[in-house]
Design a protein around this motif. Sequence first.
Motif, PDB file in Angstrom:
ATOM      1  N   LYS A 128      58.700  -0.381  10.261  1.00 26.93           N
ATOM      2  CA  LYS A 128      59.949  -0.383  11.002  1.00 26.93           C
ATOM      3  C   LYS A 128      60.995  -1.333  10.401  1.00 26.93           C
ATOM      4  O   LYS A 128      62.162  -0.967  10.350  1.00 26.93           O
ATOM      5  CB  LYS A 128      59.697  -0.737  12.467  1.00 26.93           C
ATOM      6  N   PRO A 129      60.601  -2.537   9.948  1.00 29.72           N
ATOM      7  CA  PRO A 129      61.623  -3.436   9.389  1.00 29.72           C
ATOM      8  C   PRO A 129      62.331  -2.838   8.168  1.00 29.72           C
ATOM      9  O   PRO A 129      63.543  -3.023   8.007  1.00 29.72           O
ATOM     10  CB  PRO A 129      60.849  -4.692   9.008  1.00 29.72           C
ATOM     11  N   LEU A 130      61.590  -2.124   7.336  1.00 34.05           N
ATOM     12  CA  LEU A 130      62.212  -1.521   6.155  1.00 34.05           C
ATOM     13  C   LEU A 130      63.167  -0.397   6.551  1.00 34.05           C
ATOM     14  O   LEU A 130      64.222  -0.232   5.940  1.00 34.05           O
ATOM     15  CB  LEU A 130      61.141  -1.012   5.189  1.00 34.05           C
ATOM     16  N   LEU A 131      62.832   0.343   7.578  1.00 32.39           N
ATOM     17  CA  LEU A 131      63.741   1.381   8.077  1.00 32.39           C
ATOM     18  C   LEU A 131      65.010   0.742   8.634  1.00 32.39           C
ATOM     19  O   LEU A 131      66.118   1.212   8.356  1.00 32.39           O
ATOM     20  CB  LEU A 131      63.060   2.227   9.148  1.00 32.39           C
ATOM     21  N   VAL A 132      64.866  -0.335   9.389  1.00 34.22           N
ATOM     22  CA  VAL A 132      66.039  -1.025   9.944  1.00 34.22           C
ATOM     23  C   VAL A 132      66.935  -1.520   8.811  1.00 34.22           C
ATOM     24  O   VAL A 132      68.158  -1.338   8.844  1.00 34.22           O
ATOM     25  CB  VAL A 132      65.618  -2.183  10.877  1.00 34.22           C
ATOM     26  N   LEU A 133      66.336  -2.134   7.788  1.00 34.72           N
ATOM     27  CA  LEU A 133      67.137  -2.625   6.668  1.00 34.72           C
ATOM     28  C   LEU A 133      67.823  -1.473   5.933  1.00 34.72           C
ATOM     29  O   LEU A 133      68.993  -1.589   5.561  1.00 34.72           O
ATOM     30  CB  LEU A 133      66.257  -3.440   5.715  1.00 34.72           C
ATOM     31  N   ASN A 134      67.118  -0.378   5.749  1.00 34.54           N
ATOM     32  CA  ASN A 134      67.717   0.785   5.102  1.00 34.54           C
ATOM     33  C   ASN A 134      68.891   1.311   5.935  1.00 34.54           C
ATOM     34  O   ASN A 134      69.953   1.635   5.401  1.00 34.54           O
ATOM     35  CB  ASN A 134      66.664   1.877   4.898  1.00 34.54           C
ATOM     36  N   ALA A 135      68.703   1.378   7.240  1.00 36.14           N
ATOM     37  CA  ALA A 135      69.764   1.854   8.127  1.00 36.14           C
ATOM     38  C   ALA A 135      70.958   0.894   8.139  1.00 36.14           C
ATOM     39  O   ALA A 135      72.110   1.330   8.210  1.00 36.14           O
ATOM     40  CB  ALA A 135      69.217   2.063   9.539  1.00 36.14           C
ATOM     41  N   LEU A 136      70.699  -0.407   8.051  1.00 33.76           N
ATOM     42  CA  LEU A 136      71.795  -1.380   7.974  1.00 33.76           C
ATOM     43  C   LEU A 136      72.590  -1.179   6.685  1.00 33.76           C
ATOM     44  O   LEU A 136      73.819  -1.290   6.683  1.00 33.76           O
ATOM     45  CB  LEU A 136      71.265  -2.815   8.056  1.00 33.76           C
ATOM     46  N   GLY A 137      71.900  -0.868   5.605  1.00 33.69           N
ATOM     47  CA  GLY A 137      72.589  -0.544   4.354  1.00 33.69           C
ATOM     48  C   GLY A 137      73.465   0.685   4.515  1.00 33.69           C
ATOM     49  O   GLY A 137      74.572   0.758   3.978  1.00 33.69           O
ATOM     50  N   GLN A 138      72.984   1.662   5.279  1.00 31.02           N
ATOM     51  CA  GLN A 138      73.768   2.869   5.542  1.00 31.02           C
ATOM     52  C   GLN A 138      75.011   2.549   6.380  1.00 31.02           C
ATOM     53  O   GLN A 138      76.076   3.129   6.171  1.00 31.02           O
ATOM     54  CB  GLN A 138      72.909   3.928   6.260  1.00 31.02           C
ATOM     55  N   VAL A 139      74.867   1.612   7.317  1.00 30.60           N
ATOM     56  CA  VAL A 139      76.027   1.195   8.124  1.00 30.60           C
ATOM     57  C   VAL A 139      77.075   0.566   7.214  1.00 30.60           C
ATOM     58  O   VAL A 139      78.260   0.896   7.298  1.00 30.60           O
ATOM     59  CB  VAL A 139      75.612   0.210   9.248  1.00 30.60           C
ATOM     60  N   GLN A 140      76.641  -0.330   6.329  1.00 30.99           N
ATOM     61  CA  GLN A 140      77.593  -0.962   5.411  1.00 30.99           C
ATOM     62  C   GLN A 140      78.234   0.059   4.473  1.00 30.99           C
ATOM     63  O   GLN A 140      79.362  -0.125   4.048  1.00 30.99           O
ATOM     64  CB  GLN A 140      76.914  -2.050   4.582  1.00 30.99           C
ATOM     65  N   ALA A 141      77.520   1.126   4.169  1.00 31.80           N
ATOM     66  CA  ALA A 141      78.041   2.156   3.262  1.00 31.80           C
ATOM     67  C   ALA A 141      78.883   3.199   3.997  1.00 31.80           C
ATOM     68  O   ALA A 141      79.279   4.198   3.402  1.00 31.80           O
ATOM     69  CB  ALA A 141      76.882   2.841   2.541  1.00 31.80           C
ATOM     70  N   ASP A 142      79.168   2.957   5.274  1.00 26.05           N
ATOM     71  CA  ASP A 142      79.978   3.869   6.092  1.00 26.05           C
ATOM     72  C   ASP A 142      79.378   5.259   6.231  1.00 26.05           C
ATOM     73  O   ASP A 142      80.095   6.257   6.291  1.00 26.05           O
ATOM     74  CB  ASP A 142      81.411   3.989   5.544  1.00 26.05           C
ATOM     75  N   SER A 143      78.056   5.344   6.318  1.00 20.88           N
ATOM     76  CA  SER A 143      77.393   6.625   6.550  1.00 20.88           C
ATOM     77  C   SER A 143      77.525   7.010   8.017  1.00 20.88           C
ATOM     78  O   SER A 143      77.882   6.192   8.858  1.00 20.88           O
ATOM     79  CB  SER A 143      75.908   6.537   6.189  1.00 20.88           C
ATOM     80  N   ASP A 144      77.196   8.240   8.304  1.00 19.09           N
ATOM     81  CA  ASP A 144      77.176   8.711   9.689  1.00 19.09           C
ATOM     82  C   ASP A 144      76.120   7.959  10.477  1.00 19.09           C
ATOM     83  O   ASP A 144      75.156   7.445   9.899  1.00 19.09           O
ATOM     84  CB  ASP A 144      76.864  10.210   9.743  1.00 19.09           C
ATOM     85  N   ARG A 145      76.267   7.944  11.788  1.00 20.29           N
ATOM     86  CA  ARG A 145      75.307   7.242  12.641  1.00 20.29           C
ATOM     87  C   ARG A 145      73.921   7.875  12.552  1.00 20.29           C
ATOM     88  O   ARG A 145      72.933   7.179  12.384  1.00 20.29           O
ATOM     89  CB  ARG A 145      75.795   7.249  14.102  1.00 20.29           C
ATOM     90  N   LEU A 146      73.848   9.185  12.678  1.00 21.13           N
ATOM     91  CA  LEU A 146      72.572   9.883  12.599  1.00 21.13           C
ATOM     92  C   LEU A 146      72.412  10.476  11.202  1.00 21.13           C
ATOM     93  O   LEU A 146      73.285  11.199  10.730  1.00 21.13           O
ATOM     94  CB  LEU A 146      72.494  10.985  13.659  1.00 21.13           C
ATOM     95  N   ILE A 147      71.296  10.167  10.577  1.00 21.11           N
ATOM     96  CA  ILE A 147      71.052  10.578   9.193  1.00 21.11           C
ATOM     97  C   ILE A 147      69.832  11.495   9.173  1.00 21.11           C
ATOM     98  O   ILE A 147      68.807  11.178   9.777  1.00 21.11           O
ATOM     99  CB  ILE A 147      70.820   9.340   8.305  1.00 21.11           C
ATOM    100  N   PRO A 148      69.931  12.631   8.478  1.00 27.82           N
ATOM    101  CA  PRO A 148      68.782  13.546   8.422  1.00 27.82           C
ATOM    102  C   PRO A 148      67.567  12.887   7.773  1.00 27.82           C
ATOM    103  O   PRO A 148      67.692  12.145   6.798  1.00 27.82           O
ATOM    104  CB  PRO A 148      69.273  14.710   7.558  1.00 27.82           C
ATOM    105  N   PHE A 149      66.398  13.178   8.347  1.00 31.15           N
ATOM    106  CA  PHE A 149      65.150  12.610   7.819  1.00 31.15           C
ATOM    107  C   PHE A 149      64.990  12.909   6.341  1.00 31.15           C
ATOM    108  O   PHE A 149      64.598  12.026   5.575  1.00 31.15           O
ATOM    109  CB  PHE A 149      63.942  13.151   8.596  1.00 31.15           C
ATOM    110  N   ASP A 150      65.314  14.122   5.915  1.00 35.21           N
ATOM    111  CA  ASP A 150      65.085  14.466   4.511  1.00 35.21           C
ATOM    112  C   ASP A 150      65.950  13.636   3.566  1.00 35.21           C
ATOM    113  O   ASP A 150      65.604  13.448   2.411  1.00 35.21           O
ATOM    114  CB  ASP A 150      65.237  15.963   4.247  1.00 35.21           C
TER     115      ASP A 150
END
Length: 169
Positions: free
Chosen positions: A1-23
């Motif tokens: 879970k911590p690695l997923l949270v960090l990956n998602a935080l990187g996505q937030v900084q990169a201005d990605s959409d809130r919901l990201i497809p699993f694939d």
Amino acid sequence: KPLLVLNALGQVQADSDRLIPFDRMEGPLARLLEEFGPPRRSAHPELPFYHLQTDGVWEIEERVPLTRRRGSRNPLRTELRKWSIRGGFTSQIFEQLKARPEAVRELARAVLSAHFPDSLHQSIVGEVGIDLESQSRSSKRDAEFRSAVVSIWEHRCAFCGFGVRLDNS
């Protein structure tokens, strides 16, 4: 879970959409789990992607009933891919992180400190594309850059050629 949270935080900084497809998250998350996660025979990125919901900070957009593993609540990885199931921070958390970029950095530092030795922090943030230092970003970091450079140099020092590889890192 911590690695997923960090990956998602990187996505937030990169201005990605809130919901990201699993694939779209599967490959990067599998690499993170292999390199920085606990030793396992194989990486299962579907598990943190699905189970982070139980912590109340993540939600899955489950538009169709997903086939589960036999004797488990866990959906099959193939089902997450097949139906392009998307996941991400809850809308309230996502909006707070977008409104306060410093919160992304603070949260990333807290997750890193709680779950990983200091010696891995820079490698992990480089892999997920989080900028822990600057107040504003003039350009977006490419999360694949580190992996590409390490791969090109075949896990060896570019200066002296010394190579060390322990497990998957």
